[in-house]
Structures are given as C-alpha cells and as structure tokens.
Design a protein around this motif. Sequence first.
Motif, short mmCIF file in Angstrom:
data_model
loop_
_atom_site.label_atom_id
_atom_site.label_comp_id
_atom_site.label_asym_id
_atom_site.label_seq_id
_atom_site.Cartn_x
_atom_site.Cartn_y
_atom_site.Cartn_z
N TYR A 68 6.41 1.64 -8.59
CA TYR A 68 7.62 1.97 -8.53
C TYR A 68 8.53 2.35 -7.40
CZ TYR A 68 4.90 2.58 -13.04
OH TYR A 68 4.26 2.31 -14.02
N GLY A 69 8.02 2.14 -6.22
CA GLY A 69 9.32 1.56 -5.53
C GLY A 69 9.24 3.16 -4.85
N VAL A 70 7.54 3.77 -4.88
CA VAL A 70 7.51 4.89 -3.53
C VAL A 70 6.71 4.71 -2.80
CG1 VAL A 70 6.49 7.40 -4.04
CG2 VAL A 70 7.68 6.55 -6.16
N GLN A 128 15.43 8.65 -9.99
CA GLN A 128 15.44 7.98 -8.53
C GLN A 128 14.34 6.80 -9.11
OE1 GLN A 128 16.86 9.76 -5.64
NE2 GLN A 128 17.81 8.25 -4.78
N THR A 129 12.95 7.54 -8.85
CA THR A 129 11.84 7.10 -9.64
C THR A 129 10.99 8.15 -10.60
OG1 THR A 129 10.59 8.10 -7.91
CG2 THR A 129 11.26 6.41 -6.87
#
Length: 359
Positions: free
Chosen positions: A140-142, A91-92
């Motif tokens: 990273y979309g975190v 997902q990440t």
Amino acid sequence: MTSTNYPHLAELGWNDFFENQLDDERPAENAIVRVCSVHSMVLFVMGAEGKRQLAIPGNWLSSDPEDRPTVGDWLILDETGQWPVRILKRQTLVTRRAPSDITSVQLVAANLDTLFIVTSLNDDFNLSRLERYLAIAYEYGVTPVVVLSKRDLVTAEHAEDCAAQVRALHDGLDVVVVNALTIDTVNALFPWVEKGMTATLVGSSGVGKSTLVNTLSGEERTPTGAIRDSDSKGRHTTSSRTLYTLPNGGLIMDVPGFRELRLPSCEHGIAKVFADIIEIGLHCGFTDCLHDGEPDCAVEKAVEEGRITRRRVENYRKLLKEQAAQDDEKQQAKIYARQRRVADRVAGKTSGKKQRRRR
Ligand SMILES: Nc1nc2c(ncn2[C@@H]2O[C@H](COP(=O)(O)OP(=O)(O)OP(=O)(O)O)[C@@H](O)[C@H]2O)c(=O)[nH]1
Ligand SMILES: [Zn+2]
C-alpha cells in the motif's frame, strides 16, 4: 510540499495531492473535513473548526465499499456544511479481506504515511508475522517502522539480537526498541509521525499499541488491557477505529481490525519483502519451481548453504499459498511467474540461466 491555501488543514494532513483534486472548485476551509471515525449511520470528522458529527448520506451507505468513507478520508461538504458530497481520491488506502467473505474487501484506513508494526520482545516476537505486516505496508505504499516493545522486560542482549534479526528482514528497514510505558524511548517514533503526518499501529493483542498511543499523546487516550500472566496475551481492549491528534501535531489512527491478519491481495508487497528469494529462484531448474523439493532448486541450495533461512522460505510459500487461496496449483504457478516478472521489473534482473517448464 504543503499547501498554503488551507493552513489549518495542513495540520491535519492536507497536502498538494488533495488540493490538486479541487480543480476550479475552491471550497471554504471549513467545507473540507477529515474523517476521524465511522459508525453505522454517522461520521466524526475534524476540520478547521474542530471536531463534529455528520450523518452519512443514504446513497453512500448502499454504495461499493471503496466508495464509502473510511477513517483518514478527506471529504468535501455541501454549501450547508451538513452533508458530505465528495470523498477525495486517497493517497494511500489499506484494505483487508472481509472476515465473513474472503472475496469482498473492507477498507481499513485511508491516507496513512506510516505503519508502526508493533511486536513485543518477549512472547510475541515472530519474524514471520512481521513479514506479513511488511507485505501490507509495501503493497500500500505506507512506510513501515518495526517497533519492538517491552524493552524493560528483557535483557539488553536479547533486545539487540531481536532488533538485528528484524533489520536483516529488509534492506533499510527502520527498527525502534521501546519501553512503551515511558516517553524516553517512545520519543524515537516522532520522526515518523511529525506534524501533519498520519500513522497507525498494528500488531497482536497485548503488545502495547494502546500504551504507545497513550505515551505519544502524553495522556490516556485509549484503555489498555491487563495482561494475563500465564500466557502474556492481552485482552482486546480497543474496538473502534479512531484518528487522534498528538500534542506534536502528528496524527495517529487506532485500527483494531488489523489484528486479524487476513492478507488482502498483496502480491506486489510480498514480492518486495521476499525479493531475495525471488532473485535466487531465477536460478532454479524449473521456471515454475515452487521451491518445495523440486530437483535443481536454487532456493533449496541457498537454504542448505545458509544464505537464507528455511523459516523465511516457508513463510514466503505460505503467504503465496494464501494468495492463491482456493485456487489449484496451476494458479499458484501463475502467481510465482508474476512474482518473477515483478522482480525483473523492480531489479531489471534475470539469471541468464536457461530454464525449462516442468509441465
Ligand atoms: N513493562 C511493559 N509493559 C507494557 C509495555 N507495553 C505495553 N505494556 C503492558 O502490556 C499490556 C497490554 O498493552 P496494551 O497497550 O493494552 O496492548 P494493545 O496492543 O493495545 O492490546 P489490544 O488493545 O488488546 O490490541 C498493558 O498492561 C500495558 O501496560 C512495555 O513496553 N513494557
Ligand atoms: Zn526452486
């Protein structure tokens, strides 16, 4: 939305993103495990039946870095339950440049929800370093959360002043001020590491990452290092990446490799952190302005007018220079141009000003 087919796995971070990858194949719950730590030949995993050790298949050891398991990965086991046969799509995925070879990538952690960026309110406080970590989180979309530690060692005014400076780095950025030694203030971090959520901590040595893990856990999980009084630097006391379950059901990953601050390819993350500079740069006289003393530079004008700090512009330029690494100036200009295109796409903005090329 959390899956109901694998209730025990949901507690370890399993969700529909992973479940949807199973197609018609419906492994038993105990044939799906999450990686807690990776060693040279073996993995430690956790699943519905607790923690155990697995050998890494020989063909995985020689595959590309991205095809090898990393901490946080979900694996499907074969029918014997002894061998992992598949790594589920992540997902990440956070990567970094290998210390020995900047062209190769190392996997740092998979399937993270939250990045706690820890800095202490005393000697370590540094906005440029925070911007670096923010670029990684956005790339990273975190979700980033800045944790300012050692609240007990500074005045309330200093703590509030630092928190305000950090909040000003990005709209909506979450900032939490803590004394990492006690749960009273550390409690405020739980919303970002609730049951089934996975978080990791990054930051310089000695800022209190291990202390935070211990306080969140309510017990000593990782050793903390004594600080040398003279320079406030801690000793590097954590050496391997490990995924822990907290008493509240949240998951936390200790990732020492993050301290080296070698940015991987991060242009989108940098564009997001410095969206304000990019937007102002659309008004520069040259389309390929590097905001480095060129005439008619809108960014320089914004610095002079106090709309943006010189530190921030210099850090932006420094991070982009790192991205361009060994490339020549032409390559750098290409990156700046891509940054503008990212800004256009993100904000749907153009300055309307007619710009010309310098060369
Ligand atoms: N007074 C005070 N001391 C703290 C706080 N956070 C950490 N410390 C102390 O700072 C020292 C270093 O903390 P660690 O948790 O080991 O730091 P770390 O970031 O994990 O360091 P590395 O493992 O070297 O990366 C320890 O002696 C902690 O007790 C805090 O909020 N207040
Ligand atoms: Zn400029």
